[in-house]
Design an enzyme around this catalytic site. Structure first.
Site, short mmCIF file in Angstrom:
data_model
loop_
_atom_site.label_atom_id
_atom_site.label_comp_id
_atom_site.label_asym_id
_atom_site.label_seq_id
_atom_site.Cartn_x
_atom_site.Cartn_y
_atom_site.Cartn_z
N ARG A 144 0.86 -1.17 0.00
CA ARG A 144 0.00 0.00 0.00
C ARG A 144 0.90 1.23 0.00
NH1 ARG A 144 -2.05 -3.53 3.98
NH2 ARG A 144 -4.14 -4.32 3.53
N LYS A 168 -2.37 -2.69 7.81
CA LYS A 168 -3.55 -2.23 8.55
C LYS A 168 -3.61 -2.93 9.91
CE LYS A 168 -6.51 -0.89 4.70
NZ LYS A 168 -7.82 -1.07 4.05
N HIS A 239 -2.65 3.18 -6.06
CA HIS A 239 -3.00 1.77 -5.83
C HIS A 239 -2.88 0.92 -7.09
CE1 HIS A 239 -4.06 0.57 -1.86
NE2 HIS A 239 -5.05 -0.21 -2.21
N ARG A 242 -0.31 -1.84 -7.07
CA ARG A 242 -0.71 -2.91 -6.13
C ARG A 242 -1.70 -3.85 -6.82
NH1 ARG A 242 -1.26 -4.31 -0.62
NH2 ARG A 242 -3.38 -4.74 0.10
N TYR A 274 -9.39 -10.09 -7.32
CA TYR A 274 -8.40 -10.17 -8.40
C TYR A 274 -8.60 -11.40 -9.27
CZ TYR A 274 -6.22 -6.42 -5.83
OH TYR A 274 -6.00 -5.23 -5.19
#
Length: 293
Positions: A144, A168, A239, A242, A274
């Site tokens: 990230r 996170k 992003h 990523r 994904y």
């Protein structure tokens, strides 16, 4: 209300260990709710479920469905906390339902587009050396942006080819790097960074031209610029690399669980988005090359 919000935010930070961005978003949502209660001359200790629904309905005029869903989540967690602390007996937000959101497939670059993007930084300048290292590392690890800009020099082990990052909820993970990223970071540490430090003994890996830690906004401008100069028509955000990292790994045969670990997703269902991108790619290939599409 302000005192209860402060207690709740401290609970999220100290006991739940939520990410700073999530805590800040919840704090903004609850501050908005507090203004509504004040305007209606209501108290959080006596507010009813219908009055909470009235507030949430008013958000439809100005917020997206995703932002409203987050506000509902913040409100439910807040009243669960207030109830557990004994401030009220009945939780008025207990039966609030969060709307089901459709998942937007992320924009993903093709491998050729990634190559064009990574080739844009000028290796003859300290800034270009830094930018190449950041882009190579981001595509090699799927970090990230918040994780990228908070990396320290000690978080990077070029010998073992791994980086250590806090994701996170302050959860640590190790992510492998490829040879290209290792080479780019080594060049940056030996050349670009030493010219940016400007005498300061900062541990942060990536610095701006003033020798200070790079910001999210700073990186956003960098990747936008290189996207334009690379002639990429797709919308590029911090992003994007990523997303491309995850989808290219899966297209190449990586298993979903390994990609989940590298991305730092707590729930594998978050990673499964994904697989939809990969299936779309397979459909395109089938339609293009099968004799009877």
């Amino acid at each position: 209300m302000d005192a209860l919000i402060d207690q709740f935010i401290n609970y999220l930070r100290l006991e739940r260990g939520l990410a700073d961005n999530t805590i800040q978003a919840y704090s903004r949502d609850l501050s908005s709710f507090a203004r509504f209660l004040e305007e209606q001359d209501l108290s959080p200790l006596t507010v009813s479920r219908d009055q909470i629904i009235e507030y949430l309905s008013s958000l439809k005029r100005s917020l997206s469905a995703r932002s409203i869903a987050r506000s509902i989540s913040a409100t439910r967690m807040f009243f669960r906390f207030v109830t557990s602390e004994g401030h009220i007996r009945e939780n008025p937000a207990r039966l609030l339902e969060t709307p089901r959101l459709s998942r937007k497939l992320p924009d993903v670059l093709s491998t050729k587009e990634v190559e064009r993007l990574l080739a844009r930084p000028d290796p003859s300048t300290p800034r270009g050396i830094r930018d190449r290292a950041m882009l190579e590392l981001l595509y090699a690890t799927g970090l990230r942006v918040s994780e990228l800009i908070t990396l320290t020099v000690l978080n990077v082990n070029l010998e073992s080819g791994y980086i250590r990052t806090l994701g996170k909820g302050a959860k640590e993970r190790l992510v492998p790097m490829g040879g290209k990223a290792i080479e780019a970071i080594r060049d940056y540490l030996l050349g670009g960074r030493s010219q940016m430090v400007r005498g300061a003994n900062l541990p942060t890996l990536f610095l701006n031209s003033r020798g200070r830690p790079l910001t999210r906004q700073g990186f956003w401008k960098i990747i936008k610029l290189y996207g334009r100069t690379a002639g990429i028509k797709k919308e590029i955000t911090p992003h994007t690399l990523r997303h491309s990292f995850a989808s290219h790994l899966l297209e190449g045969g990586a298993d979903l669980r390994s990609v989940q670990v590298m991305l730092g997703h707590e729930d594998i269902s978050t990673t499964q988005i994904y697989t939809h991108v990969t299936r779309d790619k397979l459909s395109e290939i089938h339609e293009k090359y099968h004799p009877r599409p």
